[in-house]
Design an enzyme around this catalytic site. Structure first.
Site, mmCIF file in Angstrom:
data_model
loop_
_atom_site.group_PDB
_atom_site.id
_atom_site.type_symbol
_atom_site.label_atom_id
_atom_site.label_comp_id
_atom_site.label_asym_id
_atom_site.label_seq_id
_atom_site.Cartn_x
_atom_site.Cartn_y
_atom_site.Cartn_z
ATOM 1 N N GLY A 1 0.785 -1.236 0.000
ATOM 2 C CA GLY A 1 0.000 0.000 0.000
ATOM 3 C C GLY A 1 0.814 1.283 0.000
ATOM 4 O O GLY A 1 1.690 1.511 -0.845
ATOM 5 N N TYR B 1 -9.888 2.705 16.169
ATOM 6 C CA TYR B 1 -8.993 3.063 15.062
ATOM 7 C C TYR B 1 -8.911 4.593 14.943
ATOM 8 O O TYR B 1 -7.809 5.161 14.825
ATOM 9 C CB TYR B 1 -9.453 2.444 13.733
ATOM 10 C CG TYR B 1 -8.608 2.908 12.573
ATOM 11 C CD1 TYR B 1 -7.281 2.508 12.458
ATOM 12 C CD2 TYR B 1 -9.114 3.793 11.617
ATOM 13 C CE1 TYR B 1 -6.477 2.961 11.417
ATOM 14 C CE2 TYR B 1 -8.322 4.250 10.569
ATOM 15 C CZ TYR B 1 -7.001 3.830 10.476
ATOM 16 O OH TYR B 1 -6.202 4.288 9.444
HETATM 17 P P1 NDP Z 1 -1.693 -1.957 3.981
HETATM 18 O O1 NDP Z 1 -2.365 -3.018 4.794
HETATM 19 O O2 NDP Z 1 -1.690 -2.097 2.515
HETATM 20 O O3 NDP Z 1 -0.200 -1.756 4.494
HETATM 21 C C1 NDP Z 1 0.104 -1.700 5.869
HETATM 22 C C2 NDP Z 1 1.589 -1.919 6.050
HETATM 23 O O4 NDP Z 1 1.886 -1.833 7.464
HETATM 24 C C3 NDP Z 1 2.015 -3.314 5.614
HETATM 25 O O5 NDP Z 1 3.317 -3.250 5.062
HETATM 26 C C4 NDP Z 1 2.023 -4.078 6.924
HETATM 27 O O6 NDP Z 1 2.845 -5.214 6.910
HETATM 28 C C5 NDP Z 1 2.585 -3.013 7.846
HETATM 29 N N1 NDP Z 1 2.344 -3.378 9.248
HETATM 30 C C6 NDP Z 1 1.177 -3.575 9.875
HETATM 31 N N2 NDP Z 1 1.379 -3.930 11.150
HETATM 32 C C7 NDP Z 1 2.726 -3.950 11.328
HETATM 33 C C8 NDP Z 1 3.572 -4.244 12.414
HETATM 34 N N3 NDP Z 1 3.070 -4.592 13.614
HETATM 35 N N4 NDP Z 1 4.908 -4.179 12.245
HETATM 36 C C9 NDP Z 1 5.434 -3.839 11.051
HETATM 37 N N5 NDP Z 1 4.692 -3.551 9.977
HETATM 38 C C10 NDP Z 1 3.347 -3.608 10.113
HETATM 39 O O7 NDP Z 1 -2.425 -0.607 4.415
HETATM 40 P P2 NDP Z 1 -2.163 0.917 4.011
HETATM 41 O O8 NDP Z 1 -1.033 1.055 3.104
HETATM 42 O O9 NDP Z 1 -3.466 1.479 3.612
HETATM 43 O O10 NDP Z 1 -1.816 1.508 5.449
HETATM 44 C C11 NDP Z 1 -0.644 2.248 5.715
HETATM 45 C C12 NDP Z 1 -0.965 3.338 6.722
HETATM 46 O O11 NDP Z 1 -1.892 4.236 6.140
HETATM 47 C C13 NDP Z 1 -1.598 2.848 8.015
HETATM 48 O O12 NDP Z 1 -1.044 3.562 9.092
HETATM 49 C C14 NDP Z 1 -3.073 3.226 7.834
HETATM 50 O O13 NDP Z 1 -3.719 3.418 9.068
HETATM 51 C C15 NDP Z 1 -2.936 4.503 7.052
HETATM 52 N N6 NDP Z 1 -4.102 4.939 6.301
HETATM 53 C C16 NDP Z 1 -4.663 4.134 5.357
HETATM 54 C C17 NDP Z 1 -5.767 4.588 4.647
HETATM 55 C C18 NDP Z 1 -6.483 3.747 3.644
HETATM 56 O O14 NDP Z 1 -7.628 4.074 3.290
HETATM 57 N N7 NDP Z 1 -5.900 2.686 3.133
HETATM 58 C C19 NDP Z 1 -6.280 5.930 4.864
HETATM 59 C C20 NDP Z 1 -5.626 6.661 5.899
HETATM 60 C C21 NDP Z 1 -4.562 6.192 6.566
HETATM 61 P P3 NDP Z 1 2.189 -6.692 7.038
HETATM 62 O O15 NDP Z 1 1.806 -7.039 5.633
HETATM 63 O O16 NDP Z 1 3.300 -7.497 7.600
HETATM 64 O O17 NDP Z 1 1.012 -6.601 7.944
HETATM 65 C C1 8X3 Z 2 -8.231 4.974 6.789
HETATM 66 C C2 8X3 Z 2 -9.291 5.812 6.206
HETATM 67 O O1 8X3 Z 2 -11.692 6.553 6.562
HETATM 68 O O2 8X3 Z 2 -11.273 4.183 6.260
HETATM 69 O O3 8X3 Z 2 -7.610 5.637 7.830
HETATM 70 O O4 8X3 Z 2 -10.675 5.255 8.305
HETATM 71 S S1 8X3 Z 2 -10.799 5.429 6.885
#
Ligand code: NDP
Ligand code: 8X3
Length: 251
Positions: free
Chosen positions: A13, A152
């Protein structure tokens, strides 16, 4: 010597997008995550493009592992210019009174404590060098709570407070601190939130064009590329047909 960006959660992501964007933009990258195979594949991909890559496989929830990982950095990798605290997740969308305490622990330990651990380990050298940039991936979810978002959303509100606090604490230095707050981004996020229920995850992005990890990476890279006297403190990035975390126009 190229600048160095350290990205947590670089295996998927937004983190994956950041690793690629910073590599393309002239950084050497320290990619971190929990999945060795994915780290190997990304290392191979980025090295093909001429980027030097160091990978660290650890869980950000474990303070000792974070410490061991950072302490293992060879001298030529130890001056991190940009720290991107991205690793994070949501679990479930249940009412608070029906939520799973174990899932609360995982979200709090990853999204808040993991981010704090990495900040505590990397920022002292930035302060010492009077140089560096911390980019925290917050969320629109930290601005306003939506139904079932309870814990969250609280973790992302905490990311805002922790980011604002750090900005005050390093204000006397040239270190910059940014909170990038994405809206709806299509990644593994919803698959993780709904425990692998792909049908439910797909519905989150139905009838609306979501953002991509690369869109958010562009914003992070822009913040890091601004002139040294410019601090992008906070950026809210929404999909065009999205007005807030819960107000979305769908076809
Ligand atoms: P993904 O699930 O695609 O990626 C998350 C990443 O975080 C993966 O590489 C995952 O690795 C890693 N991760 C999770 N837990 C751990 C851990 N305990 N230790 C090390 N690595 C970890 O999600 P996103 O790319 O969407 O999320 C990335 C960030 O963006 C997060 O903080 C999320 O809250 C934030 N975000 C996302 C949004 C969305 O709509 N997608 C919107 C707003 C914010 P693994 O595969 O090993 O779990
Ligand atoms: C991820 C975006 O709106 O799904 O932080 O919480 S939302």
């Amino acid at each position: 010597m190229k600048p160095i960006a350290l990205i947590t959660g670089a295996t998927s992501g937004i983190g994956l997008g950041c690793a690629r964007r910073f590599a393309a933009g002239g950084y050497n990258v320290i990619i971190t995550g929990r999945n060795q195979e994915k780290l190997d594949a990304l290392t191979h991909e980025l090295e093909q493009g001429g980027t030097q890559v160091l990978q660290l496989c650890f869980d950000v929830r474990d303070h000792r592992s974070c410490q061991a990982a950072v302490e293992s950095l060879p001298p030529q990798w130890s001056n991190v210019d940009v720290l991107i605290n991205n690793a994070g997740l949501a679990l479930g969308l249940d009412p608070e009174y029906e939520g799973a305490p174990k899932e609360w622990d995982t979200m709090i330990d990853t999204n808040i404590k993991g981010l704090l651990y990495m900040t505590r380990l990397i920022v002292p050298k930035m302060v010492e060098r009077n140089h560096g940039h911390v980019i925290n991936i917050g969320s629109v979810a930290g601005d306003a709570v939506y139904a079932g978002g309870n814990v969250y959303c609280a973790t992302k509100a905490a990311v805002k407070a922790i980011t604002d606090g750090l900005r005050i604490d390093v204000m006397h230095t040239a270190v910059r601190v940014t909170n990038v707050k994405p809206g709806l981004v299509e990644t593994n996020f919803s698959r993780v939130r709904f425990h692998g229920d792909n049908e439910r995850a797909d519905k989150v992005y139905k009838g609306v064009q979501p953002l991509t990890g690369d869109d958010i990476a562009d914003v992070a890279f822009y913040a890091a590329s601004a002139p040294p006297h410019v601090q992008i403190a906070e950026v809210l990035v929404l999909a065009t047909h999205q007005a807030s975390g819960s107000v979305i126009h769908r076809d």
